[in-house]
Design a protein around this motif. Sequence first.
Motif, PDB file in Angstrom:
ATOM      1  N   LEU A  36       0.833  -1.200   0.000  1.00 49.20           N
ATOM      2  CA  LEU A  36       0.000   0.000   0.000  1.00 49.20           C
ATOM      3  C   LEU A  36       0.871   1.255   0.000  1.00 49.20           C
ATOM      4  O   LEU A  36       2.022   1.210   0.447  1.00 49.20           O
ATOM      5  N   PRO A  37       0.320   2.389  -0.417  1.00 51.96           N
ATOM      6  CA  PRO A  37       1.072   3.638  -0.369  1.00 51.96           C
ATOM      7  C   PRO A  37       1.129   4.251   1.034  1.00 51.96           C
ATOM      8  O   PRO A  37       1.690   5.323   1.208  1.00 51.96           O
ATOM      9  N   ASN A  75       3.713   1.218  -2.032  1.00 53.60           N
ATOM     10  CA  ASN A  75       3.116   0.962  -3.353  1.00 53.60           C
ATOM     11  C   ASN A  75       3.979   0.009  -4.189  1.00 53.60           C
ATOM     12  O   ASN A  75       4.024   0.108  -5.407  1.00 53.60           O
ATOM     13  N   VAL A  76       4.643  -0.934  -3.509  1.00 59.40           N
ATOM     14  CA  VAL A  76       5.460  -1.934  -4.189  1.00 59.40           C
ATOM     15  C   VAL A  76       4.949  -3.321  -3.786  1.00 59.40           C
ATOM     16  O   VAL A  76       4.973  -3.678  -2.612  1.00 59.40           O
ATOM     17  N   PHE A 132     -10.988  -4.146   0.877  1.00 59.73           N
ATOM     18  CA  PHE A 132     -12.314  -4.493   1.388  1.00 59.73           C
ATOM     19  C   PHE A 132     -13.294  -3.321   1.412  1.00 59.73           C
ATOM     20  O   PHE A 132     -14.402  -3.448   1.933  1.00 59.73           O
ATOM     21  N   ALA A 133     -12.906  -2.195   0.851  1.00 59.90           N
ATOM     22  CA  ALA A 133     -13.735  -0.993   0.930  1.00 59.90           C
ATOM     23  C   ALA A 133     -15.098  -1.169   0.274  1.00 59.90           C
ATOM     24  O   ALA A 133     -16.076  -0.526   0.660  1.00 59.90           O
ATOM     25  N   LYS A 134     -15.185  -2.051  -0.723  1.00 62.19           N
ATOM     26  CA  LYS A 134     -16.450  -2.246  -1.445  1.00 62.19           C
ATOM     27  C   LYS A 134     -17.213  -3.477  -0.955  1.00 62.19           C
ATOM     28  O   LYS A 134     -18.094  -3.986  -1.659  1.00 62.19           O
ATOM     29  N   ASP A 426      -9.050   4.148  -1.714  1.00 58.41           N
ATOM     30  CA  ASP A 426      -8.654   3.755  -3.058  1.00 58.41           C
ATOM     31  C   ASP A 426      -7.180   4.110  -3.258  1.00 58.41           C
ATOM     32  O   ASP A 426      -6.757   5.231  -2.945  1.00 58.41           O
ATOM     33  N   VAL A 427      -6.403   3.173  -3.757  1.00 61.54           N
ATOM     34  CA  VAL A 427      -4.967   3.371  -3.915  1.00 61.54           C
ATOM     35  C   VAL A 427      -4.679   4.560  -4.838  1.00 61.54           C
ATOM     36  O   VAL A 427      -3.792   5.376  -4.568  1.00 61.54           O
TER      37      VAL A 427
END
Length: 436
Positions: A36-37, A75-76, A132-134, A426-427
């Motif tokens: 994640l960023p 973000n890797v 899992f946001a959606k 959202d990324v």
Amino acid sequence: MRHIAIIGSGPAGYYTAEAAQKLWGEDVRVDIFDMLPVPYGLIRTGVAPDHQSIKGVSKRYESTASLENVRFVGNVMIGEDISVAELQGLYDAVVLATGAPNDRPAGIPGEGLENVFGSAAFVGWYNGHPQFAKLAPNLAGKHAVVIGNGNVALDVARILTKTAAEFSGSDIVGHAFHALEKSHIEHVTILGRRGPHQIAMTPKELGELGHLVRACPRVDPADLPEEQEDLFLEPGQRKSVTHLRSYAAIPEEFRCDKPVEIEFDFFASPKAILGENGVTGIEVERTQIDADGRASGTGETYVVKADLVITAIGYKSSPIPGVPFEESAGRFANDEGRILPGLYCVGWARRGPSGTIGTNRPDGFSVVEKIAEDIGGGTGKLGRAGFDKLAEDRKLEVVTFRDWKKIEEAESARARDGSPREKFVDVDDMIKARGN
């Protein structure tokens, strides 16, 4: 110079970085990778949003992250953007601090029905994890069942039953806050295979249920052992059982003053989740406990109503191709943190999902001692310079800690009244928020 790569920016990752910096000072370079960023792993997406004091430990990690010889590489995706083998070719040591982000399956019929979720997914939903946001759980029914007798089960039950006002000061994400505000749930059942003396719930978390505005905990007095048996428990466990005894003693007329009930159903083993499309109930078998604390079925069954089911029965790490993995334990195969030459693991990736956040600190220091024994003064590898060249060649959009601070500022700026932040879920939005 020693070059260390840590995969995972949660507590285990940052405690390991802290240990390396304290041992070697300026003679080490540590790169902390995350898919994640944004950093902090479990602290951001696992700890309950109404437990801000626990989330405050991230300030300690920030002091480590701000050191010049410690770098956040967000973000890797390990395994896609770069492999573990490639990292091993660049760094003297690679440490897997990936935690245990996946739900253990319940292994019962009906687990795949609509509106049945694992706790990692459900907690990720209300904590704003992009994966899992959606999720969109249906909260239109009256009955929710949480399977499990640990603190995560308590977190889920508490979040499901709080009023909007009780979320003041929390960082629950907007989509969950508004969905819970419209929830019709009136009854939450917490199912446990064993009894009150075998719970893995801590006193603080259990005590919180007694202070909810519109929900009242309920314990059947018949489920409680003789009070003198509590003397054989550890002090913390004894305090937890004391809370259960106080809930069992709540008069019925007081329970009626609150519209939502949280019922503890002990000695109850789920056998099947019922329903055709969506869930309608859970078939449960009554259990009994032997002298060693093991539960066995009695053959007596009954059905618990359920419009929503969350399983909170444990977690497991994500396997990585080429890395030995113990499927039964849900962790990487290791000998006190050593996996293969130059490859190590720490935290839940090493132990499995056990212990508290603080347990990861001695774990991190222990694995760094082993790395020191193995690599001495370093092996002459390229470290971060080698990774930077690879990232440039592959056009990776790496997010730094400085970028993260810009994302954090943007989240604070968009917070609703009474909340410290409104997380991006959202990324792409996270990356946009860092600016140029």
